[in-house]
Design a protein around this motif. Structure first.
Motif, PDB file in Angstrom:
ATOM      1  N   GLY A  66       0.915   4.142 -76.159  1.00 13.36           N
ATOM      2  CA  GLY A  66       0.272   3.144 -75.311  1.00 13.36           C
ATOM      3  C   GLY A  66       0.563   3.399 -73.846  1.00 13.36           C
ATOM      4  O   GLY A  66       1.269   4.350 -73.481  1.00 13.36           O
ATOM      5  N   LEU A  67       0.054   2.536 -72.992  1.00 14.24           N
ATOM      6  CA  LEU A  67       0.163   2.733 -71.550  1.00 14.24           C
ATOM      7  C   LEU A  67       1.356   1.988 -70.957  1.00 14.24           C
ATOM      8  O   LEU A  67       1.649   0.852 -71.335  1.00 14.24           O
ATOM      9  N   TRP A  68       2.043   2.649 -70.023  1.00 10.31           N
ATOM     10  CA  TRP A  68       3.048   1.985 -69.210  1.00 10.31           C
ATOM     11  C   TRP A  68       2.315   1.211 -68.111  1.00 10.31           C
ATOM     12  O   TRP A  68       1.303   1.679 -67.564  1.00 10.31           O
ATOM     13  N   LYS A  69       2.836   0.035 -67.778  1.00  9.56           N
ATOM     14  CA  LYS A  69       2.215  -0.813 -66.767  1.00  9.56           C
ATOM     15  C   LYS A  69       3.188  -1.001 -65.604  1.00  9.56           C
ATOM     16  O   LYS A  69       4.290  -1.501 -65.778  1.00  9.56           O
ATOM     17  N   VAL A  70       2.750  -0.583 -64.423  1.00  7.18           N
ATOM     18  CA  VAL A  70       3.531  -0.773 -63.202  1.00  7.18           C
ATOM     19  C   VAL A  70       2.747  -1.728 -62.313  1.00  7.18           C
ATOM     20  O   VAL A  70       1.574  -1.487 -62.025  1.00  7.18           O
ATOM     21  N   SER A  71       3.372  -2.790 -61.878  1.00  9.18           N
ATOM     22  CA  SER A  71       2.591  -3.796 -61.148  1.00  9.18           C
ATOM     23  C   SER A  71       3.371  -4.418 -59.994  1.00  9.18           C
ATOM     24  O   SER A  71       4.607  -4.428 -59.974  1.00  9.18           O
ATOM     25  N   LEU A 333      10.337   8.309 -69.445  1.00  5.63           N
ATOM     26  CA  LEU A 333      11.568   7.799 -70.051  1.00  5.63           C
ATOM     27  C   LEU A 333      12.815   8.169 -69.258  1.00  5.63           C
ATOM     28  O   LEU A 333      13.895   7.653 -69.539  1.00  5.63           O
ATOM     29  N   ASP A 334      12.671   9.028 -68.268  1.00  3.08           N
ATOM     30  CA  ASP A 334      13.816   9.484 -67.477  1.00  3.08           C
ATOM     31  C   ASP A 334      14.319   8.360 -66.570  1.00  3.08           C
ATOM     32  O   ASP A 334      13.561   7.808 -65.771  1.00  3.08           O
ATOM     33  N   PRO A 335      15.606   8.008 -66.655  1.00 10.54           N
ATOM     34  CA  PRO A 335      16.144   6.931 -65.807  1.00 10.54           C
ATOM     35  C   PRO A 335      16.166   7.281 -64.319  1.00 10.54           C
ATOM     36  O   PRO A 335      16.370   6.404 -63.490  1.00 10.54           O
ATOM     37  N   LYS A 336      15.932   8.549 -63.985  1.00  7.43           N
ATOM     38  CA  LYS A 336      15.844   8.957 -62.582  1.00  7.43           C
ATOM     39  C   LYS A 336      14.458   9.513 -62.264  1.00  7.43           C
ATOM     40  O   LYS A 336      14.270  10.185 -61.255  1.00  7.43           O
ATOM     41  N   GLY A 337      13.493   9.223 -63.109  1.00  4.27           N
ATOM     42  CA  GLY A 337      12.176   9.805 -62.977  1.00  4.27           C
ATOM     43  C   GLY A 337      11.241   9.049 -62.058  1.00  4.27           C
ATOM     44  O   GLY A 337      11.631   8.159 -61.302  1.00  4.27           O
ATOM     45  N   PHE A 338       9.956   9.380 -62.163  1.00  5.98           N
ATOM     46  CA  PHE A 338       8.920   8.877 -61.262  1.00  5.98           C
ATOM     47  C   PHE A 338       8.765   7.358 -61.350  1.00  5.98           C
ATOM     48  O   PHE A 338       8.791   6.663 -60.336  1.00  5.98           O
ATOM     49  N   VAL A 339       8.594   6.851 -62.558  1.00  6.05           N
ATOM     50  CA  VAL A 339       8.387   5.408 -62.725  1.00  6.05           C
ATOM     51  C   VAL A 339       9.668   4.645 -62.424  1.00  6.05           C
ATOM     52  O   VAL A 339       9.621   3.541 -61.858  1.00  6.05           O
ATOM     53  N   ALA A 340      10.806   5.218 -62.762  1.00  4.29           N
ATOM     54  CA  ALA A 340      12.086   4.584 -62.433  1.00  4.29           C
ATOM     55  C   ALA A 340      12.241   4.431 -60.923  1.00  4.29           C
ATOM     56  O   ALA A 340      12.803   3.440 -60.443  1.00  4.29           O
ATOM     57  N   ALA A 341      11.707   5.405 -60.173  1.00  6.87           N
ATOM     58  CA  ALA A 341      11.772   5.318 -58.709  1.00  6.87           C
ATOM     59  C   ALA A 341      10.946   4.145 -58.200  1.00  6.87           C
ATOM     60  O   ALA A 341      11.338   3.452 -57.249  1.00  6.87           O
ATOM     61  N   LEU A 342       9.801   3.882 -58.820  1.00  4.14           N
ATOM     62  CA  LEU A 342       8.987   2.723 -58.435  1.00  4.14           C
ATOM     63  C   LEU A 342       9.689   1.420 -58.798  1.00  4.14           C
ATOM     64  O   LEU A 342       9.666   0.452 -58.031  1.00  4.14           O
ATOM     65  N   GLU A 343      10.313   1.401 -59.971  1.00  2.00           N
ATOM     66  CA  GLU A 343      11.031   0.191 -60.384  1.00  2.00           C
ATOM     67  C   GLU A 343      12.162  -0.124 -59.412  1.00  2.00           C
ATOM     68  O   GLU A 343      12.410  -1.285 -59.084  1.00  2.00           O
ATOM     69  N   ALA A 344      12.832   0.930 -58.916  1.00  2.00           N
ATOM     70  CA  ALA A 344      13.917   0.738 -57.957  1.00  2.00           C
ATOM     71  C   ALA A 344      13.412   0.170 -56.638  1.00  2.00           C
ATOM     72  O   ALA A 344      14.174  -0.442 -55.875  1.00  2.00           O
ATOM     73  N   LYS A 345      12.131   0.372 -56.369  1.00  2.00           N
ATOM     74  CA  LYS A 345      11.519  -0.154 -55.140  1.00  2.00           C
ATOM     75  C   LYS A 345      11.008  -1.582 -55.312  1.00  2.00           C
ATOM     76  O   LYS A 345      10.430  -2.151 -54.387  1.00  2.00           O
ATOM     77  N   GLY A 346      11.169  -2.153 -56.491  1.00  2.00           N
ATOM     78  CA  GLY A 346      10.779  -3.540 -56.707  1.00  2.00           C
ATOM     79  C   GLY A 346       9.529  -3.744 -57.531  1.00  2.00           C
ATOM     80  O   GLY A 346       9.125  -4.891 -57.775  1.00  2.00           O
ATOM     81  N   VAL A 348       7.341  -3.970 -60.925  1.00  2.00           N
ATOM     82  CA  VAL A 348       7.625  -4.395 -62.289  1.00  2.00           C
ATOM     83  C   VAL A 348       7.093  -3.342 -63.260  1.00  2.00           C
ATOM     84  O   VAL A 348       5.926  -2.960 -63.172  1.00  2.00           O
ATOM     85  N   VAL A 349       7.945  -2.844 -64.131  1.00  2.00           N
ATOM     86  CA  VAL A 349       7.573  -1.800 -65.083  1.00  2.00           C
ATOM     87  C   VAL A 349       7.659  -2.356 -66.512  1.00  2.00           C
ATOM     88  O   VAL A 349       8.700  -2.902 -66.901  1.00  2.00           O
ATOM     89  N   GLN A 350       6.577  -2.222 -67.251  1.00  2.00           N
ATOM     90  CA  GLN A 350       6.540  -2.672 -68.639  1.00  2.00           C
ATOM     91  C   GLN A 350       6.163  -1.499 -69.528  1.00  2.00           C
ATOM     92  O   GLN A 350       5.132  -0.847 -69.324  1.00  2.00           O
TER      93      GLN A 350
END
Length: 353
Positions: A66-71, A333-346, A348-350
Motif C-alpha cells: 500500500g501507499l505511505w502517506k506524508v501530510s 523503512l530506513d529510520p534515517k531515510g527520505f521519509v524519516a527526514a520529512l517526519e523529522a521536519k514535522g 505526519v507520516v502514516q
C-alpha cells in the motif's frame, strides 16, 4: 538531461552509477559500508508458514504494498514503495495507485543524481571511455582476487555465465554486476522495480500530470581527466565482488521471500526482512576513490541525493493538494531515510495498513 557519463539512479539491488555510456556500476544510497550475512529465508516469513511455499515465485497480477502517506494539513504526498528483484512472470497493477494518480497534480521521479555535462560534450568523451571496464595494466581477475574468492568465482561463472574469457579482464565490480544479473535471470527474478516505475510513468503521461525530477546535480569540470584517472586507478572492489557471490550462493531463497512479500503487499512480512544488501561495498569501492574525494562537486553524494529529494517533496507538498512519488521500500523503512527526514521536519507520516 544529465550526462550518461556520470549518472546515479536509485531503485535496484544494484543501482547504477554510469561513468561512461557503455559501462555501469552501483551507486544507490548505502546505509552500511559492509554487508552482514543475509538472514535465513525461514526468518523472513511469518510464523507457521512453510519456507518451500514461499520460495515459489508469485505469478499473475500483483498490487505490491500500500501507499505511505506524508501530510501537512490538507496537502498530501503519497509514496509507493518499489522493490527489485521481482518475479519475471509477475504483472504489476495497483488500482490504489491508479486512483491516487488520477487525483494528483504532480509526480516526483525517483531520487538520484546526474551531471550538467551537455550532449555534445558527451559525444566528445566517448573515445576516452574505450576500455573503461578493463583492469589497469592488463590484469585479470585471477591476479586481483584472493585464491579462495577466485575459486568461488569459477564455480559461479560456469553456472551462470559460461565460457567468457573477456570478463576475466574486467574490473571485479563490473564482473560482479554481470554475474548478479545472470544469476537473477536463472532464479526467475528480474529488474521489476524499474518496470514498475516505467508503468507508473506511463500512467503519469497519460493523465498529463506534471512530472518533476528530484535528482541532485553534480558538477564535473574535467570529465576527460576523470575518465583517464579512473582507467588507471585500482579499485578496492574485492569486497563488492565477494558479497555479490555470497548473495548468489546463500541468499536466492531469501530474495524470493522478499519479492513475494512485496508482490502480495504483505507489509508485516516486509518489515521483518533485513534490507542490508551488497550495495554498500560496491558503492564504497567507487565513492572512496581519490579521484572522487578530490572533487568537491562529487563529495557527499548520498546525502545530496536525499537532500534534493526532500527539498522537491517539501515544495510539492506546499503547492499541491496531492502529489505522488516512488521510493525503494528499504528507504521508506530506513529510520534515517527520505521519509524519516520529512517526519523529522514535522510532517505526519502514516504507513499503509
Amino acid at each position: 538531461m544529465g550526462s550518461p557519463l556520470f549518472r546515479f539512479t536509485v531503485g535496484r539491488s544494484l543501482a547504477v552509477l554510469s561513468l561512461c555510456a557503455l559501462s555501469t556500476l552501483s551507486a544507490a544510497p548505502a546505509w552500511s559500508q559492509t554487508e552482514p550475512p543475509a538472514p535465513p529465508a525461514e526468518q523472513a516469513v511469518a510464523a507457521g508458514e512453510e519456507v518451500i511455499a514461499e520460495t515459489i515465485l508469485v505469478a499473475g497480477q500483483r498490487p505490491g504494498p500500500g501507499l505511505w502517506k506524508v501530510s501537512k494539513g490538507e496537502h498530501v504526498l503519497w509514496v509507493f514503495g518499489t522493490y527489485s528483484p521481482l518475479p519475471t512472470k509477475m504483472e504489476w497493477r495497483s488500482k490504489e495507485v491508479e486512483a491516487i494518480l488520477a487525483q494528483s497534480q504532480e509526480y516526483l521521479r525517483p531520487p538520484g543524481a546526474t551531471t550538467d555535462v551537455g550532449f555534445l560534450r558527451q559525444m566528445t568523451l566517448l573515445p576516452f571511455a574505450i576500455g573503461f571496464k578493463k583492469n589497469p595494466d592488463g590484469a585479470e581477475l585471477k591476479d586481483l582476487l584472493p585464491e579462495p574468492v577466485y575459486a568461488r568465482w569459477l564455480v559461479l561463472k560456469k553456472k551462470y555465465i559460461g565460457d567468457d574469457d573477456g570478463i576475466e579482464r574486467e574490473r571485479p565490480i563490473f564482473a560482479a554486476e554481470t554475474l548478479f544479473r545472470k544469476g537473477l535471470e536463472q532464479a526467475g527474478l528480474g529488474s521489476g522495480g524499474r518496470e514498475v516505475r516505467e508503468t507508473i510513468e506511463k500512467l503519469v503521461k497519460k493523465s498529463k500530470i506534471k512530472m518533476t525530477s528530484t535528482q541532485a546535480v553534480l558538477e564535473i569540470d574535467d570529465p576527460v581527466k576523470m575518465i583517464r584517472e579512473f582507467k588507471k586507478s585500482p579499485l578496492d572492489d574485492v569486497a563488492c565482488f565477494s558479497n555479490t557471490m555470497a548473495r548468489l550462493e546463500d541468499d536466492i531463497d531469501a530474495m524470493r521471500v522478499r519479492a513475494n512479500a512485496w508482490a502480495k503487499g504483505d507489509l508485516e512480512a516486509i518489515q521483518k526482512i533485513s534490507y542490508a544488501d551488497r550495495d554498500g561495498a560496491c558503492n564504497a569501492a567507487v565513492l572512496n576513490l581519490a579521484l572522487i574525494q578530490s572533487r568537491p562537486g562529487l563529495r557527499s553524494v548520498q546525502q545530496r541525493i536525499q537532500d534534493s529529494w526532500v527539498a522537491a517533496a517539501e515544495k510539492s507538498l506546499a503547492a499541491n493538494a496531492s502529489t505522488f512519488a516512488t521510493l525503494p521500500v528499504k528507504d521508506l523503512l530506513d529510520p534515517k531515510g527520505f521519509v524519516a527526514a520529512l517526519e523529522a521536519k514535522g510532517y505526519v507520516v502514516q504507513k499503509p495498513e
